[in-house]
Design an enzyme around this catalytic site. Structure first.
Site, PDB file in Angstrom:
ATOM      1  CD  GLU A 111      -3.195   0.418   0.310  1.00  0.00           C
ATOM      2  OE1 GLU A 111      -2.712   1.273  -0.452  1.00  0.00           O
ATOM      3  OE2 GLU A 111      -4.416   0.286   0.480  1.00  0.00           O
ATOM      4  CG  ASP A 112      -0.832   4.811  -1.640  1.00  0.00           C
ATOM      5  OD1 ASP A 112      -1.610   3.972  -1.126  1.00  0.00           O
ATOM      6  OD2 ASP A 112      -1.252   5.820  -2.240  1.00  0.00           O
ATOM      7  CG  ASP A 115      -6.143   8.505   5.772  1.00  0.00           C
ATOM      8  OD1 ASP A 115      -6.367   8.865   6.937  1.00  0.00           O
ATOM      9  OD2 ASP A 115      -6.093   9.289   4.822  1.00  0.00           O
ATOM     10  CG  PHE A 164      -4.577  16.682   1.061  1.00  0.00           C
ATOM     11  CD1 PHE A 164      -5.933  16.436   1.165  1.00  0.00           C
ATOM     12  CD2 PHE A 164      -3.900  16.208  -0.067  1.00  0.00           C
ATOM     13  CE1 PHE A 164      -6.619  15.732   0.168  1.00  0.00           C
ATOM     14  CE2 PHE A 164      -4.570  15.504  -1.062  1.00  0.00           C
ATOM     15  CZ  PHE A 164      -5.936  15.274  -0.942  1.00  0.00           C
ATOM     16  NE  ARG A 177      -3.312   8.522  -9.069  1.00  0.00           N
ATOM     17  CZ  ARG A 177      -3.978   8.042  -8.018  1.00  0.00           C
ATOM     18  NH1 ARG A 177      -3.318   7.567  -6.983  1.00  0.00           N
ATOM     19  NH2 ARG A 177      -5.294   8.044  -8.000  1.00  0.00           N
TER      20      ARG A 177
HETATM   21  C1  PRP Z   1      -5.960   5.467  -0.955  1.00  0.00           C
HETATM   22  C2  PRP Z   1      -4.710   4.680  -0.648  1.00  0.00           C
HETATM   23  C3  PRP Z   1      -5.221   3.491   0.148  1.00  0.00           C
HETATM   24  C4  PRP Z   1      -6.452   4.070   0.833  1.00  0.00           C
HETATM   25  C5  PRP Z   1      -6.124   4.329   2.280  1.00  0.00           C
HETATM   26  O1  PRP Z   1      -6.576   4.920  -2.078  1.00  0.00           O
HETATM   27  O2  PRP Z   1      -4.069   4.257  -1.824  1.00  0.00           O
HETATM   28  O3  PRP Z   1      -5.587   2.406  -0.672  1.00  0.00           O
HETATM   29  O4  PRP Z   1      -6.775   5.316   0.194  1.00  0.00           O
HETATM   30  O5  PRP Z   1      -7.205   4.962   2.923  1.00  0.00           O
HETATM   31  P1  PRP Z   1      -7.998   4.325   4.148  1.00  0.00           P
HETATM   32  O6  PRP Z   1      -6.979   3.754   5.101  1.00  0.00           O
HETATM   33  O7  PRP Z   1      -8.741   5.505   4.720  1.00  0.00           O
HETATM   34  O8  PRP Z   1      -8.925   3.281   3.630  1.00  0.00           O
HETATM   35  P2  PRP Z   1      -7.730   5.689  -2.891  1.00  0.00           P
HETATM   36  O9  PRP Z   1      -9.073   5.106  -2.508  1.00  0.00           O
HETATM   37  O10 PRP Z   1      -7.565   7.165  -2.745  1.00  0.00           O
HETATM   38  O11 PRP Z   1      -7.444   5.238  -4.396  1.00  0.00           O
HETATM   39  P3  PRP Z   1      -6.112   5.409  -5.257  1.00  0.00           P
HETATM   40  O12 PRP Z   1      -5.109   4.404  -4.723  1.00  0.00           O
HETATM   41  O13 PRP Z   1      -6.554   5.093  -6.632  1.00  0.00           O
HETATM   42  O14 PRP Z   1      -5.606   6.829  -5.102  1.00  0.00           O
END
Ligand code: PRP
Length: 188
Positions: A111-112, A115, A164, A177
């Site tokens: 994961e990146d 949150d 952010f 990105r």
């Molecule tokens: C982001 C990120 C994680 C997730 C974390 O994805 O890449 O997968 O949010 O958030 P959380 O812990 O609150 O669930 P996003 O849904 O923004 O999609 P993306 O990877 O396409 O940017």
């Protein structure tokens, strides 16, 4: 979005060299932990793409220093999305599921950022229905101040503040990105 209203990355939070150094350390640690095993790296699209690419190469670099040992790496990907409605704070939906190859495999979710933890919680629950051997988690960034769901994380690159942030896979309205570093986003 016009150029005048578009928020701009303000300052570098984690530099490119810091990111790459930490990713090399994570690669060495993962290599040691999965030595002589097969490991499925499971990337969560889209944000993890840059981290996934660099981490997988860092695992290979660790292998170059240990020529009698190896970790066989396979790439798999899932894609999830979160949405909001009036009855629950947010819900996660699977857009692209992992392949049948996950059954009885060692899986490392890449994961990146974690949150609220809702995406990871949902994904882990889904993966366990596919009968893997083990499931662990590697996230580049952890934002514990936003956590709503407790989720176990095995490898963490950096803990980040409640701000952010964009870059290195993380977006604002699908922008930024491709920055090679993590930056704070200007709010005005
Ligand atoms: C982001 C990120 C994680 C997730 C974390 O994805 O890449 O997968 O949010 O958030 P959380 O812990 O609150 O669930 P996003 O849904 O923004 O999609 P993306 O990877 O396409 O940017």
């Amino acid at each position: 979005m016009s150029a005048a209203t578009k928020p701009l990355p303000k300052s570098v939070l984690i530099s490119e060299s810091c990111l790459q150094q930490r990713i090399r350390e994570l690669g060495a640690q993962i290599f040691a932990d999965y030595e002589n095993q097969e490991l499925v790296l499971l990337g969560v699209l889209r944000g993890s793409v840059l981290f996934f690419a660099d981490l997988s190469r860092a695992i290979f670099s660790a292998q170059l220093e240990n020529i009698t040992r190896e970790v066989q790496i396979r790439f798999e990907f899932v894609q999830l999305t979160s949405y909001h409605n009036n009855t629950q704070p947010s819900a996660v939906e699977l857009i692209r599921s992992g392949s049948n190859y996950l059954k009885q495999r060692h899986i490392l979710i890449v994961e990146d950022i974690v949150d609220t933890g809702q995406t990871l919680d949902f994904l882990c629950e889904h993966l366990w229905t596919l009968n893997p051997k083990t499931v662990k988690v590697c996230t580049l960034l952890d934002k514990p101040s936003k956590r709503r769901v407790p989720v176990p994380i095995d490898y963490i690159g950096f803990e980040v503040p409640d701000a952010f942030i964009v870059g290195y896979g993380l977006d604002y309205a699908q922008q930024y990105r491709n920055l090679p570093y993590i930056a704070l986003l200007e709010s005005t």
